[in-house]
Design a protein around this motif. Structure first.
Motif, PDB file in Angstrom:
ATOM      1  N   VAL A 148       0.865  -1.667   0.287  1.00 50.04           N
ATOM      2  CA  VAL A 148      -0.210  -0.053  -0.114  1.00 50.04           C
ATOM      3  C   VAL A 148       0.201   1.025   0.196  1.00 50.04           C
ATOM      4  O   VAL A 148       1.809   1.091   1.197  1.00 50.04           O
ATOM      5  CB  VAL A 148      -1.020  -0.035   1.234  1.00 50.04           C
ATOM      6  N   TYR A 149       0.681   2.181  -0.780  1.00 54.46           N
ATOM      7  CA  TYR A 149       1.365   3.105  -1.107  1.00 54.46           C
ATOM      8  C   TYR A 149       0.715   4.413  -0.998  1.00 54.46           C
ATOM      9  O   TYR A 149      -1.126   4.741  -1.636  1.00 54.46           O
ATOM     10  CB  TYR A 149       1.991   3.240  -2.354  1.00 54.46           C
ATOM     11  N   THR A 150       0.492   5.639  -0.265  1.00 50.34           N
ATOM     12  CA  THR A 150      -0.515   6.781  -0.111  1.00 50.34           C
ATOM     13  C   THR A 150       0.351   7.714   0.334  1.00 50.34           C
ATOM     14  O   THR A 150       1.564   8.247  -0.221  1.00 50.34           O
ATOM     15  CB  THR A 150      -0.922   7.224   1.997  1.00 50.34           C
ATOM     16  N   ALA A 151      -0.337   9.187  -0.220  1.00 50.40           N
ATOM     17  CA  ALA A 151       0.169  10.447  -0.305  1.00 50.40           C
ATOM     18  C   ALA A 151      -1.367  11.119  -0.078  1.00 50.40           C
ATOM     19  O   ALA A 151      -2.326  11.232   0.033  1.00 50.40           O
ATOM     20  CB  ALA A 151       0.964  11.071  -2.232  1.00 50.40           C
ATOM     21  N   GLN A 152      -1.204  12.576   0.607  1.00 47.84           N
ATOM     22  CA  GLN A 152      -2.014  13.661   0.971  1.00 47.84           C
ATOM     23  C   GLN A 152      -1.707  15.008   0.768  1.00 47.84           C
ATOM     24  O   GLN A 152      -0.917  15.231   0.600  1.00 47.84           O
ATOM     25  CB  GLN A 152      -1.768  13.771   2.847  1.00 47.84           C
ATOM     26  N   GLN A 153      -3.312  15.052   0.631  1.00 46.80           N
ATOM     27  CA  GLN A 153      -3.088  16.609   0.045  1.00 46.80           C
ATOM     28  C   GLN A 153      -4.394  16.775   0.731  1.00 46.80           C
ATOM     29  O   GLN A 153      -5.279  16.453  -0.017  1.00 46.80           O
ATOM     30  CB  GLN A 153      -3.375  16.178  -1.736  1.00 46.80           C
ATOM     31  N   THR A 154      -4.501  18.707   0.662  1.00 46.78           N
ATOM     32  CA  THR A 154      -5.388  19.307   1.215  1.00 46.78           C
ATOM     33  C   THR A 154      -6.206  19.788  -0.151  1.00 46.78           C
ATOM     34  O   THR A 154      -5.580  20.899  -0.541  1.00 46.78           O
ATOM     35  CB  THR A 154      -4.767  20.241   2.142  1.00 46.78           C
ATOM     36  N   MET A 155      -7.672  19.580   0.090  1.00 48.66           N
ATOM     37  CA  MET A 155      -8.030  20.468  -0.901  1.00 48.66           C
ATOM     38  C   MET A 155      -9.023  21.934  -0.970  1.00 48.66           C
ATOM     39  O   MET A 155      -9.680  21.554  -0.009  1.00 48.66           O
ATOM     40  CB  MET A 155      -8.952  20.128  -1.765  1.00 48.66           C
ATOM     41  N   ASN A 156      -7.981  22.566  -0.862  1.00 44.18           N
ATOM     42  CA  ASN A 156      -8.542  24.285  -0.761  1.00 44.18           C
ATOM     43  C   ASN A 156     -10.001  24.713  -1.057  1.00 44.18           C
ATOM     44  O   ASN A 156     -10.532  25.837  -0.398  1.00 44.18           O
ATOM     45  CB  ASN A 156      -7.622  25.169  -0.763  1.00 44.18           C
ATOM     46  N   GLU A 157     -10.371  24.519  -2.306  1.00 45.87           N
ATOM     47  CA  GLU A 157     -11.439  24.725  -3.218  1.00 45.87           C
ATOM     48  C   GLU A 157     -12.441  23.842  -3.817  1.00 45.87           C
ATOM     49  O   GLU A 157     -12.041  22.073  -4.268  1.00 45.87           O
ATOM     50  CB  GLU A 157     -10.627  25.356  -4.723  1.00 45.87           C
ATOM     51  N   PRO A 158     -13.349  24.640  -4.008  1.00 46.26           N
ATOM     52  CA  PRO A 158     -14.551  23.256  -4.321  1.00 46.26           C
ATOM     53  C   PRO A 158     -14.760  22.863  -5.398  1.00 46.26           C
ATOM     54  O   PRO A 158     -14.318  24.370  -6.703  1.00 46.26           O
ATOM     55  CB  PRO A 158     -16.199  24.580  -3.760  1.00 46.26           C
ATOM     56  N   GLY A 159     -15.260  21.903  -6.631  1.00 46.79           N
ATOM     57  CA  GLY A 159     -14.905  21.502  -7.751  1.00 46.79           C
ATOM     58  C   GLY A 159     -14.774  20.333  -8.261  1.00 46.79           C
ATOM     59  O   GLY A 159     -14.767  19.736  -7.345  1.00 46.79           O
ATOM     60  N   SER A 160     -14.337  19.877  -9.152  1.00 45.13           N
ATOM     61  CA  SER A 160     -14.264  18.811  -9.651  1.00 45.13           C
ATOM     62  C   SER A 160     -12.620  19.170  -9.966  1.00 45.13           C
ATOM     63  O   SER A 160     -12.161  19.225 -10.993  1.00 45.13           O
ATOM     64  CB  SER A 160     -15.172  18.616 -11.001  1.00 45.13           C
ATOM     65  N   TYR A 161     -12.274  17.680 -10.089  1.00 43.08           N
ATOM     66  CA  TYR A 161     -10.712  17.494 -10.190  1.00 43.08           C
ATOM     67  C   TYR A 161     -11.133  15.356 -10.153  1.00 43.08           C
ATOM     68  O   TYR A 161     -11.721  14.288 -10.505  1.00 43.08           O
ATOM     69  CB  TYR A 161     -10.691  16.853  -8.214  1.00 43.08           C
ATOM     70  N   PHE A 162      -9.715  15.912 -10.544  1.00 47.17           N
ATOM     71  CA  PHE A 162      -8.922  14.399 -11.593  1.00 47.17           C
ATOM     72  C   PHE A 162      -7.870  14.005 -10.816  1.00 47.17           C
ATOM     73  O   PHE A 162      -7.135  14.996 -10.268  1.00 47.17           O
ATOM     74  CB  PHE A 162      -9.117  14.672 -12.330  1.00 47.17           C
ATOM     75  N   VAL A 163      -7.390  12.607 -10.264  1.00 46.61           N
ATOM     76  CA  VAL A 163      -6.116  12.162  -9.672  1.00 46.61           C
ATOM     77  C   VAL A 163      -6.242  10.951 -11.121  1.00 46.61           C
ATOM     78  O   VAL A 163      -6.747   9.992 -11.427  1.00 46.61           O
ATOM     79  CB  VAL A 163      -6.651  12.261  -8.502  1.00 46.61           C
ATOM     80  N   TYR A 164      -4.490  10.766 -11.160  1.00 52.70           N
ATOM     81  CA  TYR A 164      -4.187   9.568 -11.675  1.00 52.70           C
ATOM     82  C   TYR A 164      -3.182   9.252 -11.025  1.00 52.70           C
ATOM     83  O   TYR A 164      -1.915   9.945  -9.983  1.00 52.70           O
ATOM     84  CB  TYR A 164      -3.063  10.197 -12.717  1.00 52.70           C
ATOM     85  N   TYR A 165      -2.846   7.406 -11.166  1.00 55.23           N
ATOM     86  CA  TYR A 165      -1.931   7.060  -9.921  1.00 55.23           C
ATOM     87  C   TYR A 165      -0.633   6.525 -10.962  1.00 55.23           C
ATOM     88  O   TYR A 165      -1.609   5.950 -12.051  1.00 55.23           O
ATOM     89  CB  TYR A 165      -2.597   5.700  -8.786  1.00 55.23           C
ATOM     90  N   HIS A 166      -0.061   6.687 -11.057  1.00 59.64           N
ATOM     91  CA  HIS A 166       1.515   5.977 -11.490  1.00 59.64           C
ATOM     92  C   HIS A 166       1.937   5.008 -10.851  1.00 59.64           C
ATOM     93  O   HIS A 166       2.365   5.328  -9.629  1.00 59.64           O
ATOM     94  CB  HIS A 166       2.369   7.688 -11.833  1.00 59.64           C
ATOM     95  N   VAL A 167       2.220   4.154 -11.504  1.00 59.08           N
ATOM     96  CA  VAL A 167       3.296   3.519 -10.943  1.00 59.08           C
ATOM     97  C   VAL A 167       3.437   1.870 -11.699  1.00 59.08           C
ATOM     98  O   VAL A 167       3.442   1.610 -12.744  1.00 59.08           O
ATOM     99  CB  VAL A 167       1.005   1.617 -10.586  1.00 59.08           C
ATOM    100  N   THR A 168       5.207   2.213 -11.517  1.00 60.92           N
ATOM    101  CA  THR A 168       6.237   2.052 -12.045  1.00 60.92           C
ATOM    102  C   THR A 168       6.766   1.204 -10.866  1.00 60.92           C
ATOM    103  O   THR A 168       7.271   1.084 -10.072  1.00 60.92           O
ATOM    104  CB  THR A 168       7.043   2.770 -12.603  1.00 60.92           C
ATOM    105  N   ALA A 169       6.742  -0.629 -11.326  1.00 57.01           N
ATOM    106  CA  ALA A 169       7.230  -1.655 -10.756  1.00 57.01           C
ATOM    107  C   ALA A 169       7.032  -3.074 -11.300  1.00 57.01           C
ATOM    108  O   ALA A 169       6.276  -3.267 -12.434  1.00 57.01           O
ATOM    109  CB  ALA A 169       6.204  -1.653 -10.088  1.00 57.01           C
ATOM    110  N   ARG A 170       8.972  -3.392 -11.498  1.00 56.06           N
ATOM    111  CA  ARG A 170       9.060  -5.018 -12.061  1.00 56.06           C
ATOM    112  C   ARG A 170       8.730  -4.732 -13.485  1.00 56.06           C
ATOM    113  O   ARG A 170       8.184  -5.672 -14.188  1.00 56.06           O
ATOM    114  CB  ARG A 170       8.242  -5.890 -10.803  1.00 56.06           C
ATOM    115  N   ASP A 171       9.393  -3.682 -14.066  1.00 54.72           N
ATOM    116  CA  ASP A 171       8.834  -3.699 -15.680  1.00 54.72           C
ATOM    117  C   ASP A 171       7.718  -3.673 -15.883  1.00 54.72           C
ATOM    118  O   ASP A 171       7.255  -3.307 -16.658  1.00 54.72           O
ATOM    119  CB  ASP A 171       9.489  -4.697 -16.378  1.00 54.72           C
ATOM    120  N   PHE A 172       6.668  -2.787 -15.355  1.00 57.20           N
ATOM    121  CA  PHE A 172       5.105  -2.643 -15.967  1.00 57.20           C
ATOM    122  C   PHE A 172       5.013  -0.770 -15.033  1.00 57.20           C
ATOM    123  O   PHE A 172       5.568  -0.534 -13.967  1.00 57.20           O
ATOM    124  CB  PHE A 172       4.342  -2.944 -15.340  1.00 57.20           C
ATOM    125  N   HIS A 173       4.343  -0.323 -15.908  1.00 56.42           N
ATOM    126  CA  HIS A 173       3.821   0.855 -15.787  1.00 56.42           C
ATOM    127  C   HIS A 173       2.091   0.716 -15.168  1.00 56.42           C
ATOM    128  O   HIS A 173       1.042   0.051 -16.858  1.00 56.42           O
ATOM    129  CB  HIS A 173       3.821   1.957 -16.265  1.00 56.42           C
TER     130      HIS A 173
END
Length: 258
Positions: free
Chosen positions: A94-119
């Motif tokens: 399990v990998y995590t990160a935190q971010q404070t969201m100060n403004e209301p609205g619609s957002y998007f998030v991408y996770y990027h995982v590079t491990a064992r020759d796979f992305h």
């Protein structure tokens, strides 16, 4: 007797050679794909809340604790600027990160995982609502109604069309002048790997009129690699060209070669 011994020895050698070839083939079998499962908490966000992005990385059902890189890329709908934050391993894949969201609205998030020759990468929409009793300020991005399906062009500058391609450009580390170097791009469309496309890398330095082109090869579903050689030091532009069916897209990336 001598002929029998020779025949037996020959058969033994052939058997050993066959076993060796089989073992060699098994040794070069590609590993099982790396899987990633994304979550965010809390699911209902209010302006000022801190969101935790989390991705569990596994291979063959076993946790992957040795990923080369895990990060989260997020942005507000309609904004060109994207923020990227690195993830930390919490254990058990399990990998995590935190971010404070100060403004209301619609957002998007991408996770990027590079491990064992796979992305692995995938885009997830989420919404940040106003604090109770507050109204959006002037110019604020409206919060979509429930069930709405917001879209955002995380793809190219250039051809305007209905086909949105998402890019993740991964040049090799420590690129040196006049040395073949690997460029990799991962392509997604509708949150699925864009495979079997024709992909080219076009590159040039500064305002140079001469542009060079290199064909990319698909090495995994949606992953395209090409070997490029930069002749001199300087600031380069690398344009990734993508064609598949009605898709004709491109995106520019900057590289500084020392």
């Amino acid at each position: 007797m001598k002929r029998t011994m020779i025949l037996l020895l020959s058969m033994l050698l052939l058997l050993l050679a066959a076993c060796g070839k089989e073992n060699e083939q098994q040794a070069f079998q590609p590993g099982a794909p790396v899987e990633a499962a994304f979550t965010l908490e809390p699911k209902e966000l209010v302006a000022g809340d801190t969101v935790t992005f989390s991705v569990k990385v596994t291979q063959d059902g076993q946790p992957v604790d040795d990923a080369k890189e895990v990060k989260f890329e997020w942005w507000k709908d309609g904004q060109e600027k994207h923020e990227t934050i690195p993830a930390s391993l919490q254990g058990d894949g399990v990998y995590t990160a935190q971010q404070t969201m100060n403004e209301p609205g619609s957002y998007f998030v991408y996770y990027h995982v590079t491990a064992r020759d796979f992305h692995n990468m995938q885009k997830t929409p989420f919404t940040v609502t106003n604090k109770a009793g507050e109204t959006p300020g002037p110019g604020a991005t409206p919060v979509p109604e429930a069930g709405a399906d917001p879209s955002h062009d995380h793809g190219a500058t250039g051809h305007a069309n209905a086909e949105t391609v998402d890019y993740h450009f991964s040049p090799a580390d420590n690129i040196k002048v006049a040395t073949p170097t690997a460029l990799t791009v991962h392509l997604m469309k509708d949150n699925k790997a864009l495979d079997k496309a024709t992909v080219k890398f076009e590159f040039w330095r500064g305002t140079d009129q001469k542009h060079s082109f290199v064909d990319a090869t698909e090495t995994a579903a949606g992953q395209y690699d090409g070997n490029v050689q930069f002749p001199t030091a300087g600031d380069y532009t690398v344009k990734v060209h993508v064609e598949k069916g009605e898709i004709h897209d491109h995106k520019d990336f900057s590289l500084s070669i020392k």
